[in-house]
Design an enzyme around this catalytic site. Sequence first.
Site, PDB file in Angstrom:
ATOM      1  N   ASP A  34       1.446  78.391 141.174  1.00 43.88           N
ATOM      2  CA  ASP A  34       0.201  79.075 140.795  1.00 43.88           C
ATOM      3  C   ASP A  34       0.068  79.137 139.272  1.00 43.88           C
ATOM      4  OD1 ASP A  34       2.080  81.026 140.267  1.00 43.88           O
ATOM      5  OD2 ASP A  34       1.070  82.620 141.381  1.00 43.88           O
ATOM      6  N   ASP A  73       2.632  77.303 146.424  1.00 43.15           N
ATOM      7  CA  ASP A  73       2.921  78.639 145.886  1.00 43.15           C
ATOM      8  C   ASP A  73       1.863  79.617 146.394  1.00 43.15           C
ATOM      9  OD1 ASP A  73       4.379  80.371 144.366  1.00 43.15           O
ATOM     10  OD2 ASP A  73       3.704  79.607 142.419  1.00 43.15           O
ATOM     11  N   GLU A 105       6.749  85.371 145.672  1.00 40.17           N
ATOM     12  CA  GLU A 105       7.462  86.184 144.686  1.00 40.17           C
ATOM     13  C   GLU A 105       7.904  87.505 145.301  1.00 40.17           C
ATOM     14  OE1 GLU A 105       5.109  86.651 141.112  1.00 40.17           O
ATOM     15  OE2 GLU A 105       4.871  84.488 140.866  1.00 40.17           O
ATOM     16  N   GLU A 172      13.730  83.274 137.561  1.00 43.19           N
ATOM     17  CA  GLU A 172      12.951  83.037 136.335  1.00 43.19           C
ATOM     18  C   GLU A 172      13.331  84.054 135.261  1.00 43.19           C
ATOM     19  OE1 GLU A 172       8.749  82.365 136.851  1.00 43.19           O
ATOM     20  OE2 GLU A 172       8.380  82.432 134.697  1.00 43.19           O
TER      21      GLU A 172
HETATM   22  O1  KIV Z   1       3.924  78.817 139.357  1.00 44.99           O
HETATM   23  C1  KIV Z   1       4.915  78.196 138.945  1.00 44.99           C
HETATM   24  O2  KIV Z   1       4.831  77.124 138.339  1.00 44.99           O
HETATM   25  C2  KIV Z   1       6.226  78.775 139.214  1.00 44.99           C
HETATM   26  C3  KIV Z   1       7.417  78.153 138.581  1.00 44.99           C
HETATM   27  C4  KIV Z   1       7.495  78.515 137.156  1.00 44.99           C
HETATM   28  C5  KIV Z   1       8.658  78.485 139.297  1.00 44.99           C
HETATM   29  O3  KIV Z   1       6.302  79.744 139.908  1.00 44.99           O
END
Ligand code: KIV
Length: 265
Positions: A34, A73, A105, A172
Amino acid sequence: MKEKGEKIAMLTAYDYSTAKLVDEAGVPLILVGDSLGMVVLGYESTIPVTMDEMLHHTRAVARGARNALIIGDMPFMTYQVSIEDALRNAGRFLQEAGAQAVKLEGGVSMAETASRIITCGIPVMGHIGLTPQSINQLGGFKAVGKTSDAAARLLDDARALDEAGVFSIVLECVPEPLSKLITEKVSTPTIGIGAGKYCDGQVQVISDLLGLYTDFVPRHAKQFVRLADSIKQATSDYIAEVQSGTFPTEKQSYAMDESVLADLQ
Ligand code: KIV
């Protein structure tokens, strides 16, 4: 790969051409992150990203990648409100967009949701540490887990996700010694971004890696090339050639039979 001690290199991608290139280069996992919201759509954070935007870009990536595992995501508020919502939205990534897995997340608080999604046959990747969808609570893009309380919470988060059955966990902006400990304590692979070298794998945002996103360069990013400079240079060369009449040449033009033209005249 974790069992064999092989490091996992994951990248994000958001469109057909980039997905095709990184897939051909051999990246085993592509995350349609995302981060799309910031590096492609120009939002200030990932919060405004919608399910429709994610599905649209995941479809493009799925058309480009032949071999890599594609992970969609889950955007903000598409899995937090209820488990039913989470199941429905996770399913859409597979059914409507061609992803093979989803990422969400959260740790302890999301373990049950992750487990229910997994029970439905959808592999889930966890994401803890700096979780950009909670940026308004975290108070900025900075490392998480530096105090003993925060470090213990992060270890609990990782354990909860591991027990829930996730197939990997993104760490992260986690201090290197803590991500090393987490990597040793969980059986699932850890994929770091700003989490040091002891993770089982690494992930980078493709726009950072290629030096395309110029608003800011996160500390954890390495620009392997600076495409922003090449794009600007190519654009000014193009403008100059159009203005001077040196582009296009015969090579970029189409000829036609002169008799056809003569008939017209
Ligand atoms: O949205 C994204 O690109 C991510 C990565 C940084 C793991 O969540």
